[in-house]
Design an enzyme around this catalytic site. Structure first.
Site, PDB file in Angstrom:
ATOM      1  CG  HIS A 102      -1.963  -1.063   1.207  1.00 21.26           C
ATOM      2  ND1 HIS A 102      -3.233  -0.915   0.712  1.00 21.26           N
ATOM      3  CD2 HIS A 102      -1.896  -2.338   1.638  1.00 21.26           C
ATOM      4  CE1 HIS A 102      -3.904  -2.051   0.853  1.00 21.26           C
ATOM      5  NE2 HIS A 102      -3.108  -2.939   1.410  1.00 21.26           N
ATOM      6  CG  HIS A 105      -2.675  -1.024  15.007  1.00 16.51           C
ATOM      7  ND1 HIS A 105      -2.585  -2.324  14.544  1.00 16.51           N
ATOM      8  CD2 HIS A 105      -2.548  -1.101  16.359  1.00 16.51           C
ATOM      9  CE1 HIS A 105      -2.419  -3.136  15.576  1.00 16.51           C
ATOM     10  NE2 HIS A 105      -2.405  -2.434  16.676  1.00 16.51           N
ATOM     11  CG  ASN A 143      -7.933  -4.288   0.996  1.00 17.15           C
ATOM     12  OD1 ASN A 143      -7.266  -3.298   1.300  1.00 17.15           O
ATOM     13  ND2 ASN A 143      -7.423  -5.499   0.957  1.00 17.15           N
TER      14      ASN A 143
HETATM   15 FE1  HDE Z   1      -2.495  -4.757   5.474  1.00 17.20          FE
HETATM   16  N1  HDE Z   1      -0.706  -3.950   5.939  1.00 17.20           N
HETATM   17  N2  HDE Z   1      -1.837  -6.554   6.026  1.00 17.20           N
HETATM   18  N3  HDE Z   1      -4.231  -5.611   4.858  1.00 17.20           N
HETATM   19  N4  HDE Z   1      -3.154  -2.998   4.856  1.00 17.20           N
HETATM   20  C1  HDE Z   1      -0.343  -2.674   5.781  1.00 17.20           C
HETATM   21  O1  HDE Z   1       0.752  -1.353   7.366  1.00 17.20           O
HETATM   22  C2  HDE Z   1      -0.724  -6.800   6.736  1.00 17.20           C
HETATM   23  C3  HDE Z   1      -4.559  -6.932   4.939  1.00 17.20           C
HETATM   24  C4  HDE Z   1      -4.411  -2.699   4.426  1.00 17.20           C
HETATM   25  O2  HDE Z   1      -3.195   3.512   3.944  1.00 17.20           O
HETATM   26  C5  HDE Z   1       0.979  -2.354   6.402  1.00 17.20           C
HETATM   27  O3  HDE Z   1       1.120   0.844   7.685  1.00 17.20           O
HETATM   28  C6  HDE Z   1      -0.631  -8.195   7.065  1.00 17.20           C
HETATM   29  C7  HDE Z   1      -5.946  -7.128   4.719  1.00 17.20           C
HETATM   30  C8  HDE Z   1      -4.472  -1.315   4.043  1.00 17.20           C
HETATM   31  O4  HDE Z   1      -1.586   3.360   5.422  1.00 17.20           O
HETATM   32  C9  HDE Z   1       1.388  -3.671   7.060  1.00 17.20           C
HETATM   33  C10 HDE Z   1      -1.720  -8.777   6.507  1.00 17.20           C
HETATM   34  C11 HDE Z   1      -6.450  -5.887   4.476  1.00 17.20           C
HETATM   35  C12 HDE Z   1      -3.205  -0.803   4.271  1.00 17.20           C
HETATM   36  C13 HDE Z   1       0.246  -4.575   6.665  1.00 17.20           C
HETATM   37  C14 HDE Z   1      -2.487  -7.741   5.868  1.00 17.20           C
HETATM   38  C15 HDE Z   1      -5.364  -4.955   4.564  1.00 17.20           C
HETATM   39  C16 HDE Z   1      -2.416  -1.871   4.781  1.00 17.20           C
HETATM   40  C17 HDE Z   1       1.974  -1.732   5.468  1.00 17.20           C
HETATM   41  C18 HDE Z   1      -2.090 -10.243   6.516  1.00 17.20           C
HETATM   42  C19 HDE Z   1      -7.888  -5.502   4.137  1.00 17.20           C
HETATM   43  C20 HDE Z   1      -2.736   0.605   3.998  1.00 17.20           C
HETATM   44  C21 HDE Z   1       2.144  -0.306   5.907  1.00 17.20           C
HETATM   45  C22 HDE Z   1      -2.568 -10.673   7.744  1.00 17.20           C
HETATM   46  C23 HDE Z   1      -8.812  -5.763   5.195  1.00 17.20           C
HETATM   47  C24 HDE Z   1      -2.991   1.502   5.149  1.00 17.20           C
HETATM   48  C25 HDE Z   1       1.294  -0.167   7.063  1.00 17.20           C
HETATM   49  C26 HDE Z   1      -2.553   2.906   4.811  1.00 17.20           C
HETATM   50  C27 HDE Z   1      -1.075  -1.731   5.170  1.00 17.20           C
HETATM   51  C28 HDE Z   1       0.211  -5.847   7.055  1.00 17.20           C
HETATM   52  C29 HDE Z   1      -3.637  -8.016   5.144  1.00 17.20           C
HETATM   53  C30 HDE Z   1      -5.547  -3.558   4.342  1.00 17.20           C
HETATM   54  C31 HDE Z   1       2.752  -4.206   6.675  1.00 17.20           C
HETATM   55  C32 HDE Z   1       0.468  -8.853   7.865  1.00 17.20           C
HETATM   56  C33 HDE Z   1      -6.712  -8.459   4.776  1.00 17.20           C
HETATM   57  C34 HDE Z   1      -5.688  -0.572   3.504  1.00 17.20           C
HETATM   58  O5  HDE Z   1       1.429  -3.555   8.436  1.00 17.20           O
END
Ligand code: HDE
Length: 765
Positions: free
Chosen positions: A131, A395, A203
């Site tokens: 993202h 978060h 999402n």
């Molecule tokens: Fe994320 N995801 N994600 N994700 N995600 C990040 O956090 C992660 C997942 C989503 O505009 C990171 O600050 C793991 C699902 C959005 O700043 C990180 C898993 C969904 C955004 C991270 C998921 C999301 C992130 C990267 C599997 C939809 C952007 C930078 C368990 C429900 C937020 C950050 C923004 C961002 C980890 C899966 C949505 C690395 C480990 C499912 C919208 O922490």
């Protein structure tokens, strides 16, 4: 839902923006770069910094400890008339290093040079690992109160108004990648509630590739560019992605959504948002329900067509950012209704046999209607991208009383990941003190020190129990809005690395999605798979993907196989026959046209008063008019107010516009030759019309867009080889009646019946 309260208020505010734009000194929104017009000569008289533009807002002025400091909106901006060092010492020069004579060596004692360069060297922070590419805006969330029976969260109480910051994003691309790539979009909302920050990090697709967080590095490594050559950027059309998703078939449902029109949204403003996981809501009586979050855009869910998405990636890689900012600047404030699906919190955590802990499954709206609980309006752009959009830290564990998590194994990993990633990205553990991340609720957390500590904590006992700080801080109970974990029973179990048996069903819901699509949407899906696999190298990977498609639908599988010239595999189990869900299709209804971009092609000798009247009509309809003329500057005519040109024949491309209006039939401009502008070099071009206009019309035609013309414009339409009686071509007497008619057509997004999709039986062979 209350259509008269918040909606009306927002409409009034938007009206004020439009009015201000029309009457102000800089009426040609959007795209105004600064708060005041620039002058040609460099200004030299000292004056205070310009204010932010009227469409912009900054984070609220709370202290690092959540106290409202009541400062002015621009209190964090630069201040004073003079250039200074970071220490506030005034400087006479920033163009020359301190040297031993004009030709002499640069002196190390030049503290200004060293400060300037050193700071510059450290301007970048790590981009988000996923993202990374995003855009954000400020807004307000107004609660209807309809969720009060399921959750005690204060921001969902009746009439509560909560400031918010939203960040939209793509997943795979790096910070500088194009907006319109085929990908999932992030939709992350920070609610600054009276009970602390609540983040809804969702999402635009309601399901995910994996059922357990431990697979996240795998799916992301597969989707990111190949590690050897670091290509392709921001795309799934490559071997590693398809290798993984065809071997890891729980990814089939999410992949199908990505291959559908949902993977290429027309605008952030026209996307749904989903919390994906099932959450738990707890009401004031301690009652628990399971819920799924939905954002429903007021403008409907709309997409680009694939060729358009590809052209935009080159012509305007910032397309979605620009669209969001331009719409807000123009007063067409995007809105979403927040809704919830509510399920009983039973020990099985299933609903109609759908496992609510499986993030690869949806619950069709026909089975559990989405109940609207409030309205989100984005009404201000950020003042500084880095400070706000780049530094905002979401978060999933930022929860408030009344909203709790479930045992979804994907959610569990996220609860660890988001804080962890911020510590690297924002250089330390105090990221909650960065202005955009500050809560509006009082903070007394006993967390101390660390890099970039912005709070000046008093007292001497950051521990509990203490008597030296008078025992402060004290514990809150439920009456004082404490966050108390719901006492969820945990069944006796044995430690295993396993998933529930129902998680093995990878195909019934992809088939449900496919069956819910209209014919035109199905053709887009066929084309997307054929394109993506056509970009892969390994035959084995393609054959393996075809096997997954055989489990979704025979038509889909056979058509993609046809495009790849590969045999059509048979499914090794009978296909499921789920009930289609009409709510999943994007086609067939009418939607408001706010914020749509209308390109107005102006012949140089057009009636300027009529042109200006049309521009204002478009603006008054909450759409964004952009005047396109052969050259830049202003269109002028004796006795008429000049009209600013926003795009030239050289800079404009059809893909920027939802509709194209032709006020006349412009003759070739002075630069309309292939050696200057390759767009002008079409051998089919008619010598009487500027060939760039013919190209623009041809593209708009094949992207099923509406085209309106008057005052000779009909000639240009015909010259582009477009039949004037075809669907979505409006020829009229003048701008006003044509605008009325094209607005009606735009409400359906595109002229879908211009190219009827072949029936499946007609295409079967
Ligand atoms: Fe994320 N995801 N994600 N994700 N995600 C990040 O956090 C992660 C997942 C989503 O505009 C990171 O600050 C793991 C699902 C959005 O700043 C990180 C898993 C969904 C955004 C991270 C998921 C999301 C992130 C990267 C599997 C939809 C952007 C930078 C368990 C429900 C937020 C950050 C923004 C961002 C980890 C899966 C949505 C690395 C480990 C499912 C919208 O922490």
């Amino acid at each position: 839902m209350n259509e008269s309260g918040p909606v009306k208020k927002i409409a009034e505010k938007a009206g004020e923006v439009v009015e201000a734009a029309l009457s102000g000194s800089r009426p040609e929104v959007p795209g105004v770069p600064g708060a005041e017009p620039a002058q040609v000569d460099e200004p030299t008289d000292p004056r205070p910094p310009l204010p932010a533009k009227p469409d912009q807002a900054a984070p609220a002025h709370t202290s690092a400890t959540g106290r409202d400091v009541g400062a002015d909106q621009d209190a964090r901006a630069q201040t004073g008339e003079f250039l200074t060092t970071a220490q506030g010492v005034r400087l006479p020069d920033t163009d020359h290093s301190l040297k031993a004579g004009p030709r002499g060596p640069v002196l190390l004692q030049d503290h200004h040079l060293r400060e300037k360069i050193t700071h510059f060297d450290h301007e970048r922070i790590p981009e988000r690992v996923v993202h990374a590419r995003g855009a954000g805006a400020h807004g307000v969330f107004e609660s209807y109160g309809s969720a009060a029976n399921v959750t005690k969260a204060a921001f969902l109480g009746k009439g509560a108004e909560t400031p918010v910051f939203v960040r939209f994003s793509t997943v795979l691309g790096s910070r500088g990648s194009a907006d319109t790539v085929r990908d999932t979009r992030g939709f992350a909302t920070k609610f600054y509630t009276s009970e602390g920050v609540f983040d809804l990090v969702g999402n635009n697709i309601p399901v995910f590739f994996i059922q357990d967080a431990i697979k996240f590095p795998d799916v992301i490594h597969a989707g990111k560019p190949h590690p050897d050559r670091e290509i392709p950027q921001a795309q799934s059309a490559h071997d590693t992605f398809w290798d993984f998703v065809s071997l890891h078939t729980e990814a089939t449902h999410h992949t199908l959504w990505n291959m559908s029109d949902r993977g290429i949204p027309r605008s952030f403003r026209m996307m749904e948002g989903f919390g994906v996981h099932t959450f738990r809501a707890v009401n004031a009586d301690g009652g628990s329900s399971l819920i799924k979050w939905h954002w429903k855009p007021k403008l409907g869910v709309h997409s680009l067509v694939w060729e358009e998405a590809q052209l935009i990636a080159g012509a305007d890689p910032d397309f979605h950012r620009r669209d969001l900012y331009d719409a807000i600047e123009s007063g067409a404030f995007p809105q979403w209704e927040l809704g919830i699906q509510v399920f009983p919190d039973t020990p099985e955590q299933t609903f109609e046999a759908i496992d609510l802990l499986d993030p690869t499954k949806i619950v069709p709206e026909e089975l559990a209607p989405v109940q609207p609980v409030g309205l989100l309006t984005l009404d201000r752009n950020p003042t500084n991208f880095f400070a706000e959009v780049e530094q905002v830290a979401f978060h999933v564990g930022h929860l408030v009383p009344g909203i709790d998590v479930t045992d979804d194994a994907l959610l569990a990993g996220r609860l660890f990941s988001y804080v962890d990633t911020q510590i690297t990205r924002l250089a330390g553990s105090n990221f909650a003190q960065i202005p955009i991340n500050r809560t509006h609720a009082p903070v007394n957390d006993m967390l101390r020190d660390g890099f970039h500590q912005d709070a000046v904590h008093s007292g001497l006992a950051p521990y509990k129990p203490n008597s030296l700080d008078g025992g402060c801080p004290f514990f809150a109970g439920a009456e004082e809005h404490a966050f108390i974990e719901f006492p969820t029973p945990v069944a006796a179990a044995t430690k295993v690395r396993e998933a529930p048996a129902s998680f093995d069903d990878h195909y019934s819901q992809p088939r449900l999605f496919w069956l819910s699509m209209s014919p035109v949407e199905r053709e887009h899906i066929v084309a997307a798979y054929t394109f993506e696999l056509g970009k892969c190298y390994e035959q084995a990977v393609k054959e393996r993907v075809l096997r997954t498609l055989a489990h979704i639908d025979p038509y889909l599988c056979s058509q993609v196989a046809l495009g790849l010239d590969l045999p059509v595999p048979k499914p090794d189990e009978p296909l499921a026959e789920p009930q289609p869900s009409a709510a999943l299709s994007q086609v067939g209804r009418s939607w408001p046209t706010q914020g749509r971009t209308v390109g107005i092609i102006a012949d140089p000798d057009v009636d300027l008063a009529a042109l200006e009247a049309l521009r204002r009509d478009v603006l008054a309809g909450d759409m964004v008019p952009l005047i396109i003329a052969p050259t830049g500057g202003k269109l002028t005519a004796h006795g008429a107010e000049p009209v600013l040109v926003q795009r030239t024949f050289a800079t404009a491309r059809s893909v920027e516009f939802d509709a194209i209006l032709l006020a006349g039939a412009p003759a070739p401009g002075a630069d309309a030759f292939g050696g200057r502008d390759a767009k002008a070099a079409s051998p089919a071009a008619d010598g009487a019309i500027d060939p760039r206009i013919s190209l623009m019309l041809a593209e708009a035609w094949r992207h099923a867009k509406v085209i309106g013309a008057w005052g000779g414009g009909e000639r240009a339409v015909l010259a582009a080889g477009i039949p004037v009686d075809a669907p979505g071509i409006v020829i009229g007497e003048g701008g006003a009646p044509v605008l009325t008619e094209i607005t009606e057509i735009l409400a359906a997004h595109r002229v879908w019946h211009r190219f009827p999709a072949p029936t499946e039986s007609a295409k079967a062979h």
